[in-house]
Design a protein around this motif. Sequence first.
Motif, mmCIF file in Angstrom:
data_model
loop_
_atom_site.group_PDB
_atom_site.id
_atom_site.type_symbol
_atom_site.label_atom_id
_atom_site.label_comp_id
_atom_site.label_asym_id
_atom_site.label_seq_id
_atom_site.Cartn_x
_atom_site.Cartn_y
_atom_site.Cartn_z
ATOM 1 N N UNK A 1 -6.881 10.766 1.578
ATOM 2 C CA UNK A 1 -7.139 11.500 2.825
ATOM 3 C C UNK A 1 -8.137 10.814 3.762
ATOM 4 N N UNK A 2 -9.052 10.007 3.210
ATOM 5 C CA UNK A 2 -10.049 9.331 4.052
ATOM 6 C C UNK A 2 -9.474 8.212 4.905
ATOM 7 N N UNK A 3 -8.239 7.816 4.599
ATOM 8 C CA UNK A 3 -7.593 6.743 5.361
ATOM 9 C C UNK A 3 -6.510 7.344 6.251
ATOM 10 N N UNK A 4 -6.798 7.463 7.544
ATOM 11 C CA UNK A 4 -5.766 7.849 8.511
ATOM 12 C C UNK A 4 -5.798 6.806 9.620
ATOM 13 N N UNK A 5 -4.696 6.088 9.786
ATOM 14 C CA UNK A 5 -4.676 4.931 10.692
ATOM 15 C C UNK A 5 -5.837 3.992 10.379
ATOM 16 N N UNK B 1 -2.418 -1.026 9.973
ATOM 17 C CA UNK B 1 -3.085 0.205 9.545
ATOM 18 C C UNK B 1 -2.288 0.936 8.473
ATOM 19 N N UNK B 2 -2.991 1.807 7.720
ATOM 20 C CA UNK B 2 -2.343 2.608 6.675
ATOM 21 C C UNK B 2 -2.852 4.044 6.765
ATOM 22 N N UNK B 3 -1.979 4.979 6.375
ATOM 23 C CA UNK B 3 -2.345 6.408 6.322
ATOM 24 C C UNK B 3 -1.796 7.018 5.039
ATOM 25 N N UNK B 4 -2.225 6.530 3.859
ATOM 26 C CA UNK B 4 -1.604 7.015 2.617
ATOM 27 C C UNK B 4 -1.814 8.519 2.441
ATOM 28 N N UNK B 5 -0.720 9.198 2.121
ATOM 29 C CA UNK B 5 -0.762 10.641 1.940
ATOM 30 C C UNK B 5 -1.836 11.029 0.927
ATOM 31 N N UNK B 6 -1.954 10.209 -0.158
ATOM 32 C CA UNK B 6 -2.855 10.584 -1.255
ATOM 33 C C UNK B 6 -4.260 9.962 -1.129
ATOM 34 N N UNK C 1 0.829 -1.205 0.000
ATOM 35 C CA UNK C 1 0.000 0.000 0.000
ATOM 36 C C UNK C 1 0.861 1.252 0.000
ATOM 37 N N UNK C 2 0.325 2.298 -0.642
ATOM 38 C CA UNK C 2 0.913 3.620 -0.473
ATOM 39 C C UNK C 2 0.961 3.917 1.018
ATOM 40 N N UNK C 3 1.959 4.664 1.444
ATOM 41 C CA UNK C 3 2.190 4.804 2.875
ATOM 42 C C UNK C 3 2.074 6.222 3.383
#
Length: 313
Positions: free
Chosen positions: A88-92, A81-86, A71-73
């Motif tokens: 925005x709806x995914x934080x932790x 968990x993931x928090x991809x910079x691009x 996954x983008x990180x």
Amino acid sequence: MHHDLVAALDIGGTKIAGALVDGDGALFARVLRPTPAQESGERVMAAVSEVLDHLAASPLWPRVDAVGIGSAGPVDARNGTVSPVNIPGWRDHPLVDGVRRSTGTLPVTLVGDGVAMTAAEHLVGAARGHRSALCLVVSTGVGGGLVLDGRLHPGPTGNAGHIGHISVALDGESCPCGARGCVERLASGTAIARHAHAGGWRPRPGQDAGAAGVAAAAREGDPVATAAYTRAARALAAAISATAALVEIEVAVIGGGVAGAGEALFAPLRTALEDFATLSFVRGLTVVPAATGTDAGLIGAAAASRTLLRQDG
């Protein structure tokens, strides 16, 4: 029946790809969905579930014995968990738990996309046969991963080798990560285009306005475009040399869209390495383009899953 396939996911800001991947890196039942990156985290997770449902409907699914995610990180493999910079709806965002809802009891492995690309290049690409390598993904951002002592080295959270956030210009411009002068601020495709535009370069009508257009202009000898690539190459050379000094790598493999610039990038990069890679044990380092292309994320998510399950088991 053989249990020899990994269900692989490659998750980025523009697309979510899936495939069933065998031990040689061959892909079956591949599927692609656009990432609804500007929508809610639930909508993005629903798109991931659609990809998994497509894979589960394949007649090959009973041969799957693990799930691998690149996954983008940043990613956090310890917590899943993931928090991809691009995105925005995914934080932790609890991605591993979400995937388990679709895949049941299969073991799930998560790594960052730079580590996935590295696993692919080590299995079937330009790092194959090398005991130590740094692989870089140079596109909108700059990511990477490491092979040390013949094994993928993702680190405890799955982010080791994230070369884009090594600082190479101590008084350089500030980076969204909070530091200054990061490689990503100098060498990403975004940075190359930004620097060329700031220097007065403009694409011809119909020409790409991004890093690919700058590369085309550099190949034609445009001085501003050439300077933008030289600057990016020096930043990469500094970071590659620093990595080699720390962990003694034999080869640096460069993939991602910017590597598509070919000699516009690699010629100034080889020159810059002569300036930076001067210690006796660093001097033999070679820099080569990646060989796995757009399938690197899927091949690598599966390869990383196999490697890490073996190391844990």
